[in-house]
Design a protein around this motif. Structure first.
Motif, short mmCIF file in Angstrom:
data_model
loop_
_atom_site.label_atom_id
_atom_site.label_comp_id
_atom_site.label_asym_id
_atom_site.label_seq_id
_atom_site.Cartn_x
_atom_site.Cartn_y
_atom_site.Cartn_z
N GLN A 3 28.67 39.50 51.52
CA GLN A 3 29.41 40.58 51.89
C GLN A 3 30.86 40.20 51.30
O GLN A 3 31.38 38.82 51.72
N GLN A 4 31.55 41.07 50.84
CA GLN A 4 32.95 40.69 50.34
C GLN A 4 34.02 41.60 51.04
O GLN A 4 33.77 42.65 51.33
N ALA A 5 35.26 40.91 51.56
CA ALA A 5 36.39 41.63 52.06
C ALA A 5 37.54 41.30 51.24
O ALA A 5 37.59 40.14 50.64
N ARG A 6 38.33 42.09 51.16
CA ARG A 6 39.43 41.71 50.04
C ARG A 6 40.81 40.99 50.97
O ARG A 6 40.95 41.25 52.11
N VAL A 7 41.08 39.62 50.26
CA VAL A 7 42.09 38.87 51.16
C VAL A 7 43.34 38.92 50.19
O VAL A 7 43.23 38.60 48.95
N LEU A 8 44.47 39.13 50.76
CA LEU A 8 45.77 38.81 50.16
C LEU A 8 46.54 37.76 50.52
O LEU A 8 46.74 37.42 51.47
N VAL A 9 46.94 36.78 49.49
CA VAL A 9 47.57 35.63 49.61
C VAL A 9 49.13 35.63 49.07
O VAL A 9 49.13 36.14 47.91
N VAL A 10 49.93 35.79 49.92
CA VAL A 10 51.41 35.76 49.29
C VAL A 10 52.09 34.66 49.77
O VAL A 10 52.47 34.12 50.92
N GLY A 15 50.27 25.58 44.34
CA GLY A 15 49.34 24.87 44.68
C GLY A 15 48.86 25.76 45.80
O GLY A 15 47.69 25.34 46.13
N VAL A 16 49.46 26.24 46.73
CA VAL A 16 48.83 26.52 47.84
C VAL A 16 48.03 27.90 47.57
O VAL A 16 46.80 28.10 47.85
N ARG A 17 48.66 28.65 46.63
CA ARG A 17 47.63 29.96 46.09
C ARG A 17 46.41 29.20 45.68
O ARG A 17 45.29 29.97 45.94
N HIS A 18 46.43 28.11 44.88
CA HIS A 18 45.31 27.58 44.23
C HIS A 18 44.09 27.38 45.27
O HIS A 18 42.97 27.31 45.48
N ASP A 19 44.93 26.73 46.65
CA ASP A 19 43.94 26.13 47.30
C ASP A 19 43.16 27.24 48.07
O ASP A 19 42.00 27.02 48.58
N PHE A 20 44.11 28.58 48.41
CA PHE A 20 43.23 29.56 49.05
C PHE A 20 42.33 29.98 48.21
O PHE A 20 40.99 30.48 48.96
N LEU A 21 42.53 30.19 46.74
CA LEU A 21 41.21 30.63 45.87
C LEU A 21 40.13 29.67 45.93
O LEU A 21 39.03 30.08 46.12
N THR A 22 40.37 28.19 46.17
CA THR A 22 39.45 27.34 46.12
C THR A 22 38.61 27.48 47.24
O THR A 22 37.18 27.48 47.38
N VAL A 23 39.22 28.01 48.46
CA VAL A 23 38.35 27.75 49.79
C VAL A 23 37.75 29.17 49.88
O VAL A 23 36.50 29.21 50.35
N LEU A 24 38.16 30.40 49.50
CA LEU A 24 37.77 31.74 49.82
C LEU A 24 37.32 32.46 48.74
O LEU A 24 36.46 33.23 48.91
N SER A 25 37.37 32.10 47.44
CA SER A 25 36.84 32.91 46.22
C SER A 25 35.43 32.15 45.67
O SER A 25 35.73 30.91 45.23
#
Length: 584
Positions: A3-10, A15-25
């Motif tokens: 199941q996919q939901a859309r998440v927005l990271v601002v 590096g923080v943006r990459h960490d979110f992508l690593t964990v959630l994508s």
């Protein structure tokens, strides 16, 4: 199934943006890291988990643009992770305000190492706290994933709740429409039941009223004839005043007869006779009857061409409909001002009908009452001013003529009634009426059998038909017995009698021969049952309606004798021709 939901990271830190992508994508997950985390937490490999579609933005403006685009695509973000300290025009709180403007149900996580605002200040500025959480940096990957999972589930449930509410609102709207339709159908059913009850009452009441009216009218005529025979001695006894009283009484009888005829409209599905009416004459008659009262209150506007074709309907009934509509218009006029009442008629040859309109500049009718004004006994007039039958009778009269009547009204501006009547194209009616010619008193004395269960009617008819040889019978059996003893030129028979109907006498005479059944003239007090209607439609015999005048009776008898003479002459001619053929 993932199941996919859309998440927005601002966040302004790459590096923080990459960490979110690593964990959630899922596409950018470090499998070894996730398995290690899963083993440390669950003692086994990573279970099936939610996968997210992650969008990232380096600042608040780009984050708002991403959110707006997602809404336009119909796939809005469920959760947003927003850094509090970002360069540019939008800090964390301003970015959250702008995001909620685009996506009001967005679940937001504030990401910060040092909170520049107190929680009280944040809630006071953003105005809500049930869509807002705080995540301290540095964050734990499992914590991020759990927050994303829990908040996206919360967002999805909120969407489902809102959709359910919309569905319930739509269902409630549909139910309200169905209830309105049901209530309207119930009102129509109650109206039909009223009409049915009124029809049955009118049929029997008309018969009971018209019978005494018949002999009252005929007795008055006999009395008038006797008074006029006094000649010069009429003045000595105040005879002229007596004749005036007789004329006034006769006018009252005509009014009662007219009311009964109109009420009878409820007991018939259609008229038995096709009758034509002149719209200009009906308008003139209606204005003549009500014009004095109207002109005292309003200006009369008449737009009725004289060359209008005749329409289907009874002339007198059409006139009564117009009188009723004009008086209703009068009662709707306000005090003061310059009110108007108008009558307009337009011929539409391509549609084959004439549109007759009666309008006023009165108070109008409230919208919620428009569907009820044609109901029997419904009225908005004060007690004593209306019975609630006028418009319902008007509609029945117009419908019986093959037409329709509609109404348009605006409160404070006025009301317009429109009547559509088909143009008359058929032949003459069978129902007998006075032709306006003098009675031929020099004709031979006709032998007439009168059959009626009302003794007063029998005696009155004997007096009225004094120029004929009259025998009477009070029932069908007695009439058949008398007919067998002597020959009658004419049989005047009531249609509805307790001891047998006129149709039974007709059928008995028909068995003797069609020429005997042809001598029957039916009388009716208005009790038109479906069986009686079907019978009159099947036969070609003339009928007269009670109360009838002496002139009408004499004319139909003369007509009957003339038809009989023509038939006998034709039969003799055929017999002569047949005899001549045999001798050749």
């Amino acid at each position: 199934m993932v199941q996919q939901a859309r998440v927005l990271v601002v966040d302004d830190h790459a590096g923080v943006r990459h960490d979110f992508l690593t964990v959630l994508s899922p596409e950018q997950n470090d499998a070894a890291l996730l398995d290690e985390l899963a083993i440390s937490l669950f003692g086994d490999a990573a279970p099936s988990r939610l996968a997210f579609e992650v969008d990232v933005a380096p600042n608040g403006i780009e984050g708002v643009l991403l959110a707006r685009r997602a809404v336009a695509e119909g796939r809005p973000h469920a959760v947003a992770f927003v850094d509090m300290r970002m360069p540019g025009d939008l800090d964390g709180l301003a970015t959250i305000e702008a995001l909620w403007h685009e996506t009001p149900t967005l679940q937001v996580v504030i990401c910060t190492a040092h909170l520049d605002y107190t929680w009280h200040d944040i809630v006071a500025r953003l105005g809500t706290s049930d869509q807002l959480l705080i995540l301290r940096k540095p964050f734990d990957p499992i914590e991020v994933q759990q927050l994303a999972s829990a908040l996206s589930t919360k967002w999805r449930l909120e969407q489902e709740k809102q959709q359910r509410l919309r569905d319930l609102e739509q269902a409630n709207h549909t139910l309200e429409k169905e209830m309105e339709t049901r209530l309207r159908l119930e009102r129509q059913l109650r109206q039909m039941q009223k009409l049915d009850a009124l029809g049955r009452l009118a049929a029997s009441l008309g018969h009971e009223i018209n019978n005494p009216l018949a002999y009252i009218k005929m007795n008055l005529e006999c009395l008038g004839i006797s008074l006029r025979k006094l000649g010069p001695g009429l003045d000595a006894i105040g005879g002229n005043d007596l004749l005036s009283l007789l004329e006034e009484t006769d006018a009252g009888i005509e009014r009662i007869r007219t009311l009964v005829q109109e009420l009878r409209g409820f007991s018939r599905s259609c008229d038995d006779d096709e009758v034509s009416a002149s719209v200009p004459r009906a308008v003139e008659g209606a204005l003549r009857l009500s014009g004095h009262a109207l002109r005292q209150r309003a200006s009369i506007v008449k737009q009725v061409p004289a060359e209008l074709p005749p329409v289907c309907g009874h002339p007198h009934q059409l006139e009564q409909v117009l009188v009723n509509l004009l008086m209703n218009a009068l009662h709707a006029l306000p005090e003061g001002g310059e009110p108007e009442i108008g009558v307009q008629a337009v011929h539409h040859p391509e549609q084959g009908h004439v549109v007759l309109s009666v309008w006023d500049t009165g108070s109008g009718i409230r919208p919620e009452l428009l569907d009820r004004i044609f109901e029997p006994f419904f009225t908005t007039k004060p007690v004593g001013l209306g019975t609630g039958l006028g418009l319902s009778i008007c509609r029945e009269i117009i419908n019986a003529s093959g037409g329709s009547i509609t109404v348009e009204s605006r409160v404070g501006l006025g009301t317009t009634f429109r009547i559509e009547l088909p143009v008359y194209t058929a032949g003459k009616p069978r129902q007998a009426s006075a032709m306006g010619k003098a009675v031929d008193t020099a004709r031979p004395r006709a032998r007439v059998l009168v059959v009626d269960d009302e003794p007063h009617v029998l005696r009155s008819l004997q007096k009225t038909l004094h120029g004929c040889e009259v025998d009477t019978a009070s029932c069908v059996d007695e009439a058949i017995g008398l007919y067998g003893t002597r020959s009658f030129d004419v049989v005047l028979c009531d249609m509805m009698m307790p001891g047998g109907n006129g149709s039974e006498l007709y059928e008995a005479l028909e068995r003797m021969g069609p020429e005997h059944a042809a001598r029957v003239i039916f009388m009716t007090g208005g009790a038109f049952t479906p069986r009686a209607q079907a019978f009159l439609a099947r036969t070609s015999n003339v009928y007269v309606e009670k109360p009838m005048t002496a002139q009408v009776l004499h004319e139909v008898i003369e007509r009957q004798l003339a038809l009989r003479g023509a038939r006998e002459g034709d039969r003799q001619a055929r017999s002569y021709a047949l005899g001549q053929h045999k001798t050749q």
